[in-house]
Design an enzyme around this catalytic site. Structure first.
Site, PDB file in Angstrom:
ATOM      1  N   CYS A   1      58.016  29.134  15.833  1.00  0.00           N
ATOM      2  CA  CYS A   1      56.810  29.963  15.937  1.00  0.00           C
ATOM      3  C   CYS A   1      56.280  29.795  17.363  1.00  0.00           C
ATOM      4  O   CYS A   1      55.724  28.754  17.705  1.00  0.00           O
ATOM      5  CB  CYS A   1      55.809  29.472  14.892  1.00  0.00           C
ATOM      6  SG  CYS A   1      54.298  30.438  14.830  1.00  0.00           S
TER       7      CYS A   1
ATOM      8  N   CYS B   1      61.312  22.187  31.773  1.00  0.00           N
ATOM      9  CA  CYS B   1      60.044  21.930  32.470  1.00  0.00           C
ATOM     10  C   CYS B   1      58.994  21.300  31.570  1.00  0.00           C
ATOM     11  O   CYS B   1      57.881  21.045  32.021  1.00  0.00           O
ATOM     12  CB  CYS B   1      59.510  23.213  33.094  1.00  0.00           C
ATOM     13  SG  CYS B   1      58.805  24.381  31.907  1.00  0.00           S
TER      14      CYS B   1
END
Ligand code: FE
Length: 133
Positions: A119, A99
């Protein structure tokens, strides 16, 4: 993987404002503010927008950064890497391949076996607890 194509108006209806800001506008949550940073349960981390499987608890490690950190994605084709030149830095952005939502950044100071540190914002993830092998 199956592409998920929604307009910003559709994402705004689906996502609460904090998640919209991270996933669709590449905001960064404050460190140590997220629910998943210190989650140690076994299971899968899924895209907070479309539900794609992104990371396994098996690749999660304690980075001390205040954000959930992984040394590899669950499947290399599920997380796309994009050059990010915002904020006067050159970084590698991680986005959901399905997406295109923003997840976080990838750094080269992670642990073995990959040396990479994904991260990732807690707000960009949904955790599904289940046994891992
Ligand atoms: Fe997604």
């Amino acid at each position: 993987m199956q592409r998920v194509d929604k307009s910003n108006a559709e994402w705004r209806i689906q996502l609460d404002p904090k998640r919209y800001a991270v996933l669709r506008e590449a905001a960064t949550e404050a460190p140590f503010s997220g629910m998943l940073d210190r989650n140690h349960a076994d299971g899968s981390y899924r895209c907070g927008a479309c539900g794609a499987e992104l990371f396994s608890s098996k690749a999660k490690f304690e980075s001390g950064s205040g954000w959930p950190s992984f040394f590899e994605p669950a499947d290399a084709t599920h997380v796309e890497l994009v050059e990010d030149r915002s904020h006067g830095m050159i970084r590698t952005e991680a986005v959901c391949a399905a997406c295109k939502s923003h997840l976080g950044h990838v750094f080269e100071d992670g642990p073995e076996p990959t040396g990479q540190r994904y991260c990732i914002n807690s707000l960009a993830l949904d955790f599904v607890e289940h046994p891992t092998t």
